[in-house]
Design a protein around this motif. Structure first.
Motif, PDB file in Angstrom:
ATOM      1  N   GLN A  13       0.870  -1.181   0.000  1.00 30.89           N
ATOM      2  CA  GLN A  13       0.000   0.000   0.000  1.00 30.89           C
ATOM      3  C   GLN A  13       0.906   1.229   0.000  1.00 30.89           C
ATOM      4  OE1 GLN A  13      -3.150  -0.200  -0.440  1.00 30.89           O
ATOM      5  NE2 GLN A  13      -3.520  -2.356   0.019  1.00 30.89           N
ATOM      6  N   ILE A  14       0.920   1.925  -1.114  1.00 35.48           N
ATOM      7  CA  ILE A  14       1.768   3.109  -1.230  1.00 35.48           C
ATOM      8  C   ILE A  14       1.011   4.311  -0.671  1.00 35.48           C
ATOM      9  CG2 ILE A  14       3.048   4.581  -2.825  1.00 35.48           C
ATOM     10  CD1 ILE A  14       3.072   2.251  -4.804  1.00 35.48           C
ATOM     11  N   ASP A  51      -1.093  10.307   0.271  1.00 36.22           N
ATOM     12  CA  ASP A  51      -1.467  11.613   0.826  1.00 36.22           C
ATOM     13  C   ASP A  51      -0.756  12.775   0.143  1.00 36.22           C
ATOM     14  OD1 ASP A  51       1.047  11.034   1.833  1.00 36.22           O
ATOM     15  OD2 ASP A  51       0.588  11.578   3.904  1.00 36.22           O
ATOM     16  N   HIS A  79       6.275  11.422  -0.102  1.00 43.35           N
ATOM     17  CA  HIS A  79       5.422  10.385  -0.683  1.00 43.35           C
ATOM     18  C   HIS A  79       5.118  10.700  -2.148  1.00 43.35           C
ATOM     19  CE1 HIS A  79       3.950   9.318   3.619  1.00 43.35           C
ATOM     20  NE2 HIS A  79       5.030   8.635   3.282  1.00 43.35           N
ATOM     21  N   ASP A  80       4.807   9.660  -2.898  1.00 45.75           N
ATOM     22  CA  ASP A  80       4.685   9.774  -4.349  1.00 45.75           C
ATOM     23  C   ASP A  80       3.416  10.541  -4.746  1.00 45.75           C
ATOM     24  OD1 ASP A  80       5.994   8.320  -6.929  1.00 45.75           O
ATOM     25  OD2 ASP A  80       3.846   8.670  -7.180  1.00 45.75           O
ATOM     26  N   GLN A  93       2.133  10.876  -7.670  1.00 54.17           N
ATOM     27  CA  GLN A  93       1.324  10.139  -8.649  1.00 54.17           C
ATOM     28  C   GLN A  93       0.348   9.172  -7.967  1.00 54.17           C
ATOM     29  OE1 GLN A  93       3.995   8.488 -11.579  1.00 54.17           O
ATOM     30  NE2 GLN A  93       2.739   9.273 -13.243  1.00 54.17           N
ATOM     31  N   GLN A  94       0.765   8.582  -6.857  1.00 50.51           N
ATOM     32  CA  GLN A  94      -0.159   7.700  -6.138  1.00 50.51           C
ATOM     33  C   GLN A  94      -1.331   8.511  -5.579  1.00 50.51           C
ATOM     34  OE1 GLN A  94      -0.068   4.510  -6.217  1.00 50.51           O
ATOM     35  NE2 GLN A  94      -1.665   3.993  -4.747  1.00 50.51           N
ATOM     36  N   VAL A 120      -3.786   8.858  -8.321  1.00 50.88           N
ATOM     37  CA  VAL A 120      -4.580   7.627  -8.446  1.00 50.88           C
ATOM     38  C   VAL A 120      -5.701   7.624  -7.393  1.00 50.88           C
ATOM     39  CG1 VAL A 120      -4.510   5.115  -8.211  1.00 50.88           C
ATOM     40  CG2 VAL A 120      -2.680   6.303  -9.442  1.00 50.88           C
ATOM     41  N   ALA A 180      -8.490  10.146  -8.163  1.00 52.11           N
ATOM     42  CA  ALA A 180      -9.309   9.577  -9.246  1.00 52.11           C
ATOM     43  C   ALA A 180     -10.231   8.487  -8.721  1.00 52.11           C
ATOM     44  CB  ALA A 180      -8.395   9.010 -10.337  1.00 52.11           C
TER      45      ALA A 180
END
Lengths: 403, 86
Positions: free
Chosen positions: A244-245, A248, A253-254, A256-257, A260, A263
């Motif tokens: 689990q990436i 936030d 932290h990424d 792009q996640q 996602v 969305a």
């Protein structure tokens, strides 16, 4: 009352972490001058007195390391840069970040922003629904005191991360609704990420909480409460479902996640036709995370508390909660909002100022009515449901995200 | 036809549960708050984990999961003490 308001049954707030307006949405100014983003010539002086200009070089991860300081003294420097307190210049960001690593070249990265192509979700929603030019964090400080404004309309005098206020007035927006016979829930991502409302609502009212999986199921089954507050995943961790990436978007932290995840929240509402027509989704960030924004935060109504110098951390400065924090991205989504709405901010014609106290103010007013125990600050906070119009946009006019 | 927007996924390297907790003051503060709440739970629901030994995001989330579950197990039981503003 507009048809959009007459059909409104649910309000969902998704609060992300630590990114400024210009950093995430500033590039949209080039295609739509109504959006108060970046002209491209904004700059701060670095510690060698060389100008560090904004550049579209922001990366998804590993760039803002260490985490830019966004506690009260650092934000004070970012906004005023040692100048008079009645003149916010937004010129101290690079110097503030320099203090983290003592690396001049690295400190200039605090001016970087994302080109719009790198954030198709956030910029896609901003283009299609309503983007706020003037939504500010509530306090020039860190996460927890700012999130408190979203839940309570105040931080009870706190400007730091140590916020303990349960059983005090005003009540949280969730309690206000439930006491009046309505429904409300906070959805955290999962137990390993949990909530930032640990010592307050989770400790004392765990039944207010659900998981993100439950949010998805509630959207699908049409059982979403009238008011929902969604928290992203704050940590990289493993569970039965695998990796689990964190989503936030808190540095490092990424990002792009996070796209996602935004969305996913949008799609969950969008894919239930009845829910889509009866829901308003607000996507907003808690604070700027120490990252550059060019719009000076305006003064605001005091909320009845003061933070003395030993709490602000700035020698001689007592903060009277009379100025907002740095501007953050905020987008209101609903098929009742005219396409490409831009809500003007301070300094513009018909400009409006929003902050996190606008959240409990709007939710309470819509579902319950007046709440006399709210702070003067919340009572004066702008509400945002007037953006819902009489016209329902065709389904094909609203974006769908494919992940 | 709806306006379909493709959402790219992050790189495989994005996942790092070994990221030091010192790099994220938010999670560090969250751990301290869970410690405070845990100290007010009934003895049998406490984890026995010394938070001073939590050094990474993965370790923090392991602890947070355990205390979150314990809080829900405690359910409607009122806390022993209610903190006020400080």
């Amino acid at each position: 009352m507009t048809a959009g308001l007459q059909n409104l049954k649910h309000i969902v707030v998704l609060m992300m972490e630590n990114r400024s307006f210009d950093h995430m949405l500033g590039s949209l100014h080039a295609e739509d001058p109504r959006i108060q983003g970046l002209a491209g010539n904004e700059s701060n002086l670095d510690t060698t007195n060389e100008p560090a200009r904004v550049q579209p070089l922001a990366e998804f991860q590993s760039q803002l390391d260490p985490d830019p300081n966004h506690h009260f003294p650092a934000v004070h420097q970012q906004i005023f840069d040692g100048g008079p307190l009645n003149k916010p210049t937004m010129s101290g960001f690079v110097k503030s970040y320099y203090a983290e690593r003592k690396d001049v070249n690295h400190s200039r990265k605090i001016m970087y922003y994302f080109p719009k192509e790198k954030l198709p979700v956030l910029t896609g929603l901003a283009r299609s629904f309503a983007v706020f030019n003037g939504w500010f964090s509530s306090i020039p400080g860190p996460t927890l005191c700012n999130r408190a404004f979203a839940h309570y309309g105040t931080s009870f005098g706190q400007v730091s991360m140590d916020v303990f206020y349960y059983h005090k007035q005003p009540l949280s927006v969730y309690e206000r609704l439930i006491n009046a016979g309505h429904s409300a829930k906070l959805y955290y991502f999962d137990e390993a990420s949990s909530t930032m409302e640990v010592v307050n609502l989770l400790q004392n009212q765990p039944k207010l909480f659900g998981t993100y999986d439950q949010f998805l199921e509630d959207c699908k089954s049409g059982k979403l409460p009238q008011y929902s507050f969604v928290e992203p995943n704050y940590t990289d961790h493993e569970d039965a479902g695998g990796e689990q990436i964190a989503c936030d978007q808190h540095p490092d932290h990424d990002v792009q996640q996070g796209e996602v995840f935004v969305a996913s929240v949008y799609n969950a509402i969008r894919q239930n036709p009845d829910l889509w027509k009866s829901t308003a989704l607000l996507i907003v960030y808690d604070e700027h995370g120490g990252i550059f924004d060019h719009v000076p935060p305006p003064s605001c109504t005091k909320d009845g508390f003061t933070a003395p110098p030993d709490q602000t951390g700035v020698p001689g400065l007592t903060f009277e909660f009379d100025r907002l924090g740095v501007r953050v991205p905020a987008i209101l989504v609903s098929p009742w909002i005219p396409k490409a709405t831009v809500v003007p901010g301070p300094g513009e014609a018909n400009g409006r100022v929003f902050e996190h106290a606008s959240i409990p103010r709007t939710i309470t007013q819509f579902f319950v009515g007046d709440y006399p125990n709210s702070t003067p600050r919340e009572q004066k906070a702008a509400t945002f449901l007037d953006l819902l119009s009489d016209n329902l946009r065709p389904d094909a006019d609203c974006p769908v995200f494919r992940t | 036809m709806s306006n379909v927007i493709k959402v790219p996924k992050p790189a495989r390297t994005a996942f790092n549960p070994h990221r030091p907790l010192t790099k994220n003051t938010l999670i560090a503060a969250q751990v301290q708050h869970f410690k405070e709440v845990e100290s007010q739970l009934p003895e049998h629901l406490r984890t026995g984990i010394d938070v001073a030994g939590i050094k990474t995001e993965g370790e923090a989330s392991h602890y947070i999961r355990k205390v979150t579950r314990a809080i829900h197990h405690a359910g409607a039981t009122p806390p022993k003490k209610v903190e006020t503003a400080r």
